[in-house]
Design an enzyme around this catalytic site. Structure first.
Site, PDB file in Angstrom:
ATOM      1  N   LYS A 184       0.850  -1.186   0.000  1.00 21.48           N
ATOM      2  CA  LYS A 184       0.000   0.000   0.000  1.00 21.48           C
ATOM      3  C   LYS A 184       0.886   1.238   0.000  1.00 21.48           C
ATOM      4  O   LYS A 184       1.925   1.267   0.691  1.00 21.48           O
ATOM      5  CB  LYS A 184      -0.895   0.010   1.247  1.00 21.48           C
ATOM      6  CG  LYS A 184      -1.897  -1.139   1.312  1.00 21.48           C
ATOM      7  CD  LYS A 184      -3.017  -0.974   0.311  1.00 21.48           C
ATOM      8  CE  LYS A 184      -4.146  -1.973   0.598  1.00 21.48           C
ATOM      9  NZ  LYS A 184      -5.247  -1.847  -0.390  1.00 21.48           N
ATOM     10  N   ASP A 224      -0.613  -0.200  -4.401  1.00 23.17           N
ATOM     11  CA  ASP A 224      -2.037   0.162  -4.360  1.00 23.17           C
ATOM     12  C   ASP A 224      -2.194   1.465  -3.587  1.00 23.17           C
ATOM     13  O   ASP A 224      -1.802   1.556  -2.422  1.00 23.17           O
ATOM     14  CB  ASP A 224      -2.822  -0.959  -3.660  1.00 23.17           C
ATOM     15  CG  ASP A 224      -4.325  -0.717  -3.657  1.00 23.17           C
ATOM     16  OD1 ASP A 224      -4.777   0.302  -4.236  1.00 23.17           O
ATOM     17  OD2 ASP A 224      -5.057  -1.541  -3.069  1.00 23.17           O
ATOM     18  N   GLU A 257      -2.298   0.257  -8.695  1.00 21.57           N
ATOM     19  CA  GLU A 257      -3.732   0.049  -8.455  1.00 21.57           C
ATOM     20  C   GLU A 257      -4.388   1.316  -7.916  1.00 21.57           C
ATOM     21  O   GLU A 257      -3.884   1.944  -6.976  1.00 21.57           O
ATOM     22  CB  GLU A 257      -3.886  -1.112  -7.469  1.00 21.57           C
ATOM     23  CG  GLU A 257      -5.318  -1.567  -7.261  1.00 21.57           C
ATOM     24  CD  GLU A 257      -5.383  -2.791  -6.353  1.00 21.57           C
ATOM     25  OE1 GLU A 257      -4.384  -3.525  -6.251  1.00 21.57           O
ATOM     26  OE2 GLU A 257      -6.447  -2.998  -5.749  1.00 21.57           O
ATOM     27  N   ASP A 269      -9.646  -0.629  -9.156  1.00 21.80           N
ATOM     28  CA  ASP A 269     -10.281  -1.418  -8.096  1.00 21.80           C
ATOM     29  C   ASP A 269     -11.576  -0.707  -7.717  1.00 21.80           C
ATOM     30  O   ASP A 269     -12.646  -0.974  -8.292  1.00 21.80           O
ATOM     31  CB  ASP A 269      -9.299  -1.536  -6.916  1.00 21.80           C
ATOM     32  CG  ASP A 269      -9.867  -2.212  -5.687  1.00 21.80           C
ATOM     33  OD1 ASP A 269     -11.046  -2.580  -5.689  1.00 21.80           O
ATOM     34  OD2 ASP A 269      -9.140  -2.357  -4.682  1.00 21.80           O
ATOM     35  N   LYS A 311     -13.354  -7.050  -6.939  1.00 24.88           N
ATOM     36  CA  LYS A 311     -13.694  -7.494  -5.585  1.00 24.88           C
ATOM     37  C   LYS A 311     -15.147  -7.943  -5.638  1.00 24.88           C
ATOM     38  O   LYS A 311     -16.030  -7.148  -5.998  1.00 24.88           O
ATOM     39  CB  LYS A 311     -13.522  -6.362  -4.573  1.00 24.88           C
ATOM     40  CG  LYS A 311     -12.068  -6.095  -4.223  1.00 24.88           C
ATOM     41  CD  LYS A 311     -11.961  -5.384  -2.882  1.00 24.88           C
ATOM     42  CE  LYS A 311     -10.521  -5.303  -2.424  1.00 24.88           C
ATOM     43  NZ  LYS A 311      -9.779  -4.185  -2.984  1.00 24.88           N
TER      44      LYS A 311
HETATM   45 MG    MG Z   1      -7.133  -2.025  -3.971  1.00 25.41          MG
END
Ligand code: MG
Length: 370
Positions: free
Chosen positions: A165, A190, A215, A240, A264
């Site tokens: 992240k 991300d 991402e 995402d 997701k």
């Molecule tokens: Mg993500």
């Protein structure tokens, strides 16, 4: 035909073994909402993989419970349903609340599979015998040494694709530190919406690090500037949060706003829509992978089913709860093999997951008859 006879909701809360931090904030306890649905004597489980507060998504445990009590449970019980696709279409008449819808959709798929004696993966059209996992995300660390250690720990466990992240103040130096230590690994980052068009120069500088993908760099509503960013950088852009439904996937494809999509299952209202979006993107040769949220084995099972689909060509984030939660409250018909693979449970009817009642009780905050 299927008639929902009974729907129960369980609000659960797990203490986390360590905090999970992303660009928008940090959580120290994991809450979510589980659904137990019964139709024709067959029980299925679903999970709304939300949090106590708006974190990854605007939805929360409270909002998912409220809309389920006020609307979705009575809608689900209001008629006979041919299959989960039909229920998904009825839910689509109502805006948003994707994670809440996903709990119903997933529970129905579990029931639908069990009724036919087939796995959900088989019914969806899964082709993969086993799916590779990237082991979930490594949260933001202030200390670069600790970040590198966290990456090393993942690699030692057998994971081959690493995702960290990032966010403003925790980006270039983090990427540089990990790359310096591990020059050849498949590394992706991300940003969870953290950047704006003013950051394009900075983002473009990350091309030097040969990332597998970047991402969700920009705001989830910002398809236009994502399309400009795609023209500006060489690093593949993965969406995402932006891809909540088939229409937005269509818009993003037509605008050239991404190269890859993280689907997701919860964010797109369940397996029915995940399959539709998967098929649509496949028709445009846009590869996908299945993303994860912290939660229970119910969510893991629905992701394994989705990740069995042929266009899921990048490693999935099937489940990373073991790194943050004290224990799993489900029994599953599958497990992690060789460090980074889940075998798809084609021989187990339904999703291949059952909740262990005494562990559900252990983490239960409240239960509701819907
Ligand atoms: Mg993500």
């Amino acid at each position: 035909m299927f008639t929902f006879d009974r729907i129960r909701a369980y609000h659960v809360r797990f203490p986390m073994t360590k905090p999970f931090r992303i660009s928008v904030g940090e959580i120290r306890e994991k809450e979510c909402l589980l659904l137990e649905c019964t139709a024709g004597g067959i029980t299925g489980w679903g999970e709304a993989a939300v949090d106590a507060v708006p974190f990854y998504t605007a939805e929360t445990v409270g909002s998912a419970l409220d809309v389920s009590q006020r609307l979705f449970a009575s809608l689900a019980k209001s008629q006979q349903w041919k299959d989960p696709w039909e229920l998904a279409d009825a839910f689509a008449e109502y805006h948003g609340n994707y994670f809440a819808k996903a709990a119903f959709d997933t529970a129905f798929w579990d029931i639908y599979g069990k009724a036919q004696g087939k796995s959900v993966a088989e019914i969806l059209g899964g082709t993969r015998k086993r799916v590779e996992v990237g082991g979930g995300s490594i949260g933001i660390h202030d200390d670069l040494g600790q970040l590198v250690d966290a990456v090393a720990e993942k690699l030692d466990s057998g994971i081959r694709r690493i995702k960290i992240k990032i966010g403003p103040g925790h980006d270039t130096e983090c990427i540089k530190a990990v790359r310096a230590q591990f020059p050849d690994i498949a590394l992706m980052v991300d940003a969870n919406n953290a950047y704006t068009p003013h950051d394009f120069d900075r983002i473009a500088s990350w091309d030097d690090y040969e990332l597998l993908m970047l991402e969700q760099p920009l705001d989830e509503d910002d398809l236009y500037y994502h399309s400009l960013l795609c023209q500006r950088v060489e690093t593949p852009i993965c969406m995402d949060e932006s891809i909540k439904n088939l229409h937005l996937a269509d818009c993003a494809v037509k605008m050239g706003a991404m190269d890859i999509v993280n689907i997701k299952v919860g964010r797109v209202a369940g397996l029915s829509n995940a399959k539709r979006i998967h098929d649509y993107l496949q028709s445009y040769d846009i590869p996908v992978w299945i993303g994860s949220r912290l939660g229970t084995g119910i969510g893991v099972a629905m992701r394994v089913a989705a990740a069995s689909l042929p266009n899921c060509t990048y490693p999935a984030d099937i489940g990373f709860s073991a790194a943050y939660l004290p224990e799993e409250i489900t029994e599953t018909a599958f497990g992690l093999e060789d460090g980074c693979y889940f075998t798809v449970p084609y021989n187990t009817p339904g999703l291949g997951v059952e909740v262990i009642p005494k562990l559900l009780d252990k983490y239960l905050v409240a239960e509701y008859e819907l």
